[in-house]
Design a protein around this motif. Sequence first.
Motif, PDB file in Angstrom:
ATOM      1  N   GLU A  28      -8.632   6.041   9.755  1.00 21.07           N
ATOM      2  CA  GLU A  28      -8.616   4.038   9.545  1.00 21.07           C
ATOM      3  C   GLU A  28      -7.790   4.230   8.414  1.00 21.07           C
ATOM      4  O   GLU A  28      -7.215   5.020   7.713  1.00 21.07           O
ATOM      5  CB  GLU A  28     -10.051   3.959   9.213  1.00 21.07           C
ATOM      6  CG  GLU A  28     -10.920   3.711  10.419  1.00 21.07           C
ATOM      7  CD  GLU A  28     -12.169   3.342   9.930  1.00 21.07           C
ATOM      8  OE1 GLU A  28     -12.819   3.082   9.076  1.00 21.07           O
ATOM      9  OE2 GLU A  28     -13.441   3.421  10.982  1.00 21.07           O
ATOM     10  N   GLU A  29      -7.418   2.566   7.829  1.00 23.91           N
ATOM     11  CA  GLU A  29      -6.479   2.960   6.834  1.00 23.91           C
ATOM     12  C   GLU A  29      -6.901   2.866   5.950  1.00 23.91           C
ATOM     13  O   GLU A  29      -5.817   3.689   4.896  1.00 23.91           O
ATOM     14  CB  GLU A  29      -6.167   0.766   6.946  1.00 23.91           C
ATOM     15  CG  GLU A  29      -5.750   0.329   5.527  1.00 23.91           C
ATOM     16  CD  GLU A  29      -6.850  -0.248   4.838  1.00 23.91           C
ATOM     17  OE1 GLU A  29      -6.318  -0.413   3.482  1.00 23.91           O
ATOM     18  OE2 GLU A  29      -7.818  -0.092   4.902  1.00 23.91           O
ATOM     19  N   LYS A  30      -8.340   3.464   5.493  1.00 28.08           N
ATOM     20  CA  LYS A  30      -8.816   3.083   4.255  1.00 28.08           C
ATOM     21  C   LYS A  30      -8.897   5.190   3.859  1.00 28.08           C
ATOM     22  O   LYS A  30      -9.319   4.940   2.125  1.00 28.08           O
ATOM     23  CB  LYS A  30     -10.313   3.105   3.743  1.00 28.08           C
ATOM     24  CG  LYS A  30     -11.035   3.196   5.151  1.00 28.08           C
ATOM     25  CD  LYS A  30     -12.358   3.120   4.896  1.00 28.08           C
ATOM     26  CE  LYS A  30     -13.209   3.764   5.937  1.00 28.08           C
ATOM     27  NZ  LYS A  30     -15.404   2.958   6.006  1.00 28.08           N
ATOM     28  N   ASP A  31      -8.261   5.757   4.873  1.00 30.55           N
ATOM     29  CA  ASP A  31      -8.113   7.542   5.120  1.00 30.55           C
ATOM     30  C   ASP A  31      -6.386   7.572   3.937  1.00 30.55           C
ATOM     31  O   ASP A  31      -6.038   6.729   4.004  1.00 30.55           O
ATOM     32  CB  ASP A  31      -8.547   7.626   6.041  1.00 30.55           C
ATOM     33  CG  ASP A  31     -10.011   8.439   6.815  1.00 30.55           C
ATOM     34  OD1 ASP A  31     -10.119   8.973   6.210  1.00 30.55           O
ATOM     35  OD2 ASP A  31     -10.133   7.313   7.995  1.00 30.55           O
TER      36      ASP A  31
ATOM     37  N   GLY B 260      -1.905   2.377   9.148  1.00 27.76           N
ATOM     38  CA  GLY B 260      -1.996   1.712   7.920  1.00 27.76           C
ATOM     39  C   GLY B 260      -2.688   3.026   6.541  1.00 27.76           C
ATOM     40  O   GLY B 260      -2.579   2.801   5.629  1.00 27.76           O
ATOM     41  N   ALA B 261      -2.680   4.525   6.741  1.00 27.60           N
ATOM     42  CA  ALA B 261      -3.719   4.883   5.867  1.00 27.60           C
ATOM     43  C   ALA B 261      -2.595   5.665   5.216  1.00 27.60           C
ATOM     44  O   ALA B 261      -1.360   5.762   5.598  1.00 27.60           O
ATOM     45  CB  ALA B 261      -4.690   6.157   6.635  1.00 27.60           C
ATOM     46  N   THR B 262      -2.818   6.473   3.592  1.00 28.94           N
ATOM     47  CA  THR B 262      -1.763   7.301   2.971  1.00 28.94           C
ATOM     48  C   THR B 262      -1.755   8.236   3.082  1.00 28.94           C
ATOM     49  O   THR B 262      -2.746   9.042   3.437  1.00 28.94           O
ATOM     50  CB  THR B 262      -2.277   6.493   1.686  1.00 28.94           C
ATOM     51  OG1 THR B 262      -2.504   5.371   0.961  1.00 28.94           O
ATOM     52  CG2 THR B 262      -1.412   7.558   0.611  1.00 28.94           C
TER      53      THR B 262
ATOM     54  N   ASN C  35      -6.255  12.346  -5.831  1.00 30.15           N
ATOM     55  CA  ASN C  35      -5.626  10.698  -4.489  1.00 30.15           C
ATOM     56  C   ASN C  35      -6.804  10.961  -3.824  1.00 30.15           C
ATOM     57  O   ASN C  35      -5.834   9.808  -3.106  1.00 30.15           O
ATOM     58  CB  ASN C  35      -4.809  11.740  -4.111  1.00 30.15           C
ATOM     59  CG  ASN C  35      -3.569  12.052  -5.124  1.00 30.15           C
ATOM     60  OD1 ASN C  35      -2.547  11.201  -5.609  1.00 30.15           O
ATOM     61  ND2 ASN C  35      -3.315  12.943  -5.628  1.00 30.15           N
ATOM     62  N   HIS C  36      -8.002  10.851  -4.423  1.00 26.81           N
ATOM     63  CA  HIS C  36      -9.097  10.353  -3.272  1.00 26.81           C
ATOM     64  C   HIS C  36      -8.927  10.560  -1.676  1.00 26.81           C
ATOM     65  O   HIS C  36      -8.903  10.420  -0.624  1.00 26.81           O
ATOM     66  CB  HIS C  36      -9.481   9.451  -3.492  1.00 26.81           C
ATOM     67  CG  HIS C  36      -9.967   8.977  -4.890  1.00 26.81           C
ATOM     68  ND1 HIS C  36     -10.454   9.209  -5.337  1.00 26.81           N
ATOM     69  CD2 HIS C  36      -8.390   8.154  -5.647  1.00 26.81           C
ATOM     70  CE1 HIS C  36     -10.211   8.180  -6.751  1.00 26.81           C
ATOM     71  NE2 HIS C  36      -9.192   7.823  -6.955  1.00 26.81           N
ATOM     72  N   VAL C  37      -8.569  11.639  -1.546  1.00 27.14           N
ATOM     73  CA  VAL C  37      -8.121  12.578  -0.046  1.00 27.14           C
ATOM     74  C   VAL C  37      -9.668  12.223   0.409  1.00 27.14           C
ATOM     75  O   VAL C  37      -9.988  13.557   0.079  1.00 27.14           O
ATOM     76  CB  VAL C  37      -7.448  13.841  -0.116  1.00 27.14           C
ATOM     77  CG1 VAL C  37      -7.483  14.447   1.093  1.00 27.14           C
ATOM     78  CG2 VAL C  37      -6.071  13.904  -0.398  1.00 27.14           C
ATOM     79  N   THR C  38      -9.320  11.558   1.750  1.00 21.74           N
ATOM     80  CA  THR C  38     -10.666  11.455   2.402  1.00 21.74           C
ATOM     81  C   THR C  38     -10.653  12.699   4.308  1.00 21.74           C
ATOM     82  O   THR C  38     -11.573  13.254   4.014  1.00 21.74           O
ATOM     83  CB  THR C  38     -11.149  10.515   3.646  1.00 21.74           C
ATOM     84  OG1 THR C  38      -9.201  10.106   4.196  1.00 21.74           O
ATOM     85  CG2 THR C  38     -10.501   9.417   2.438  1.00 21.74           C
TER      86      THR C  38
ATOM     87  N   LYS D 143       0.953  -1.257  -0.068  1.00 23.42           N
ATOM     88  CA  LYS D 143       0.087   0.242   0.188  1.00 23.42           C
ATOM     89  C   LYS D 143       1.057   0.710  -0.170  1.00 23.42           C
ATOM     90  O   LYS D 143       2.432   1.298   0.735  1.00 23.42           O
ATOM     91  CB  LYS D 143      -1.110  -0.367   0.769  1.00 23.42           C
ATOM     92  CG  LYS D 143      -2.266   1.340   1.204  1.00 23.42           C
ATOM     93  CD  LYS D 143      -3.113   1.042   2.235  1.00 23.42           C
ATOM     94  CE  LYS D 143      -4.104   2.010   2.142  1.00 23.42           C
ATOM     95  NZ  LYS D 143      -3.743   2.764   2.542  1.00 23.42           N
ATOM     96  N   ILE D 144       0.657   2.388  -0.892  1.00 24.04           N
ATOM     97  CA  ILE D 144       1.094   3.821  -0.573  1.00 24.04           C
ATOM     98  C   ILE D 144       1.142   3.535   0.957  1.00 24.04           C
ATOM     99  O   ILE D 144       0.141   4.323   0.884  1.00 24.04           O
ATOM    100  CB  ILE D 144       0.257   4.656  -1.497  1.00 24.04           C
ATOM    101  CG1 ILE D 144       0.445   4.096  -3.617  1.00 24.04           C
ATOM    102  CG2 ILE D 144       1.282   5.639  -1.616  1.00 24.04           C
ATOM    103  CD1 ILE D 144       2.006   3.594  -3.654  1.00 24.04           C
TER     104      ILE D 144
END
Length: 511
Positions: free
Chosen positions: A187-190, A214-216, A238-241, A20-21
């Motif tokens: 979370e990781e998906k962020d 584990g987020a990017t 980059n789909h920043v949340t 993962k990036i």
Amino acid sequence: MKKINVLEYLEASAKAYPEKIAAKDDKTCCTYRELEKRAKQIGTWLSKETQPHKPVAVFMEKSVAALQLFMGIVYAGDFYVLIDPNFPTWRIEQILGVLNPDIVITYPEYKDKLKEAGYGGKIAEVLEIQGDIDVMALENIRNQALDTDPLYSIFTSGSTGIPKGVLISHRSVIDFIDCFTELFHIEEKDVIGNQAPFDFDVSVKDIYSCLKTGATLIIIPKSSFMFPNAVIDMLEDNHVTTLIWAVSALCLLNRLHGLKYKVPSCINKIMFSGELMPIKQLNQWRSYYPHAMFVNLYGPTEITCNCTYYILDREFSEDDKLPMGTAFPNERVFLLDDCGQEVTEKNKAAEICVAGTALALGYYNNPKMTEKAFTQNPLNKNYPEIIYHTGDLAYIGEDEKFYFAGRKDFQIKHMGHRIELEEIEAVLGSLKDIEHACCFFDEQKNKVVAYYVGTDDKRAIIDNMKTKVPDFMVPNVFVNVEELPLNKNGKTDRNRLKEMYREGRAEKNGK
């Protein structure tokens, strides 16, 4: 088992999400596996060059490479300090004078500036740091580590003119980040869009929230903020949340109509700190993101990022005041008066003081300033308990939440009244035709000076001000500008405004 070292964050994420990036800037990116491997390589190399617990300076702008160096320095048992090469030479010289590092890591193009600043120690070029990983050497260093070991130092302004290096331990970051990510559901998906420089503690939340979960991390170059559409594109592409930004950066993007160009679709968390958020600007952001979580954060560098938070749970009008909220878990925030007595009554302003694990170790190589700011709790006579005096004022509202009331050193005596300059700024910012305002006191002329962005109709401003505050709180001088200058951390640069004011006054006086 409790965590001792922030490298446990990195290693857990590298194990769970190896491909993962982890971090990406405008030129390159790296996965969690690559970040861990490169950090161990750097740590091995450094372990032969310096002893543990020493400062290692990183002389470059924020980037993936800088993050890799940070983690490598930690593997070597040392603590990192980022120094911006765009600083004036005299400030670089001052910081290096306080640190006296054995080694500075940089790029070839910055070596001459280091020499201009008088640095005579070892200068290492990033790309020269190569070699095999020495697992045994890194394990030996790790086995000697304590959670109270220093992790990083960030330099802030000093009242004496010499920058102060706030020294933060592993334990303080772990304690804060564990709470921070849980409270705000990171979370990781962020995907976190990093705005702050890496020598500004807002970035600590970006970096370690990612490593922990584990987020990017998307590192937005400082230069992009000159072109708001470029920032918006980077957030969208980059789909920043998650945005954890300085107030001024959010306001700047809004004032330059970035969101009118495009509204990045994935953002669901917007957190802000550093200054009072103008309600008008806040409401404009909320109009674009009605379902996002907005959080007002407060806290100086000396307490590891933040000590209070408020998750917005209602609408605010422009005449309302935004709460600072309540203390983070495992931090005690309380108010002390000038006699060292706790103030608990409603609506009475006093100094914000903080106790808990999140406190800094102190100021590096500066025992005098450390003893002044970090003192024994006057409310506790029975055992040692260090607290930090923030120099900020707050009061407890009727809702039991803290409300910011200005700085002790921004409190002035004018026309027989004690006045908080931030209060004047807040009222100015609430006026319909004013985008942003900053005030200071001209002691020589005994005048309150207001610089502002917005209408040039000063008469209308004065008339509107008089409907909201007493006459003695209406500024004596109004200066209309296109933009308020910002310092490198994205805050309004009061010192530069004062310089502009003095220069303008000198011209009028023919000097």
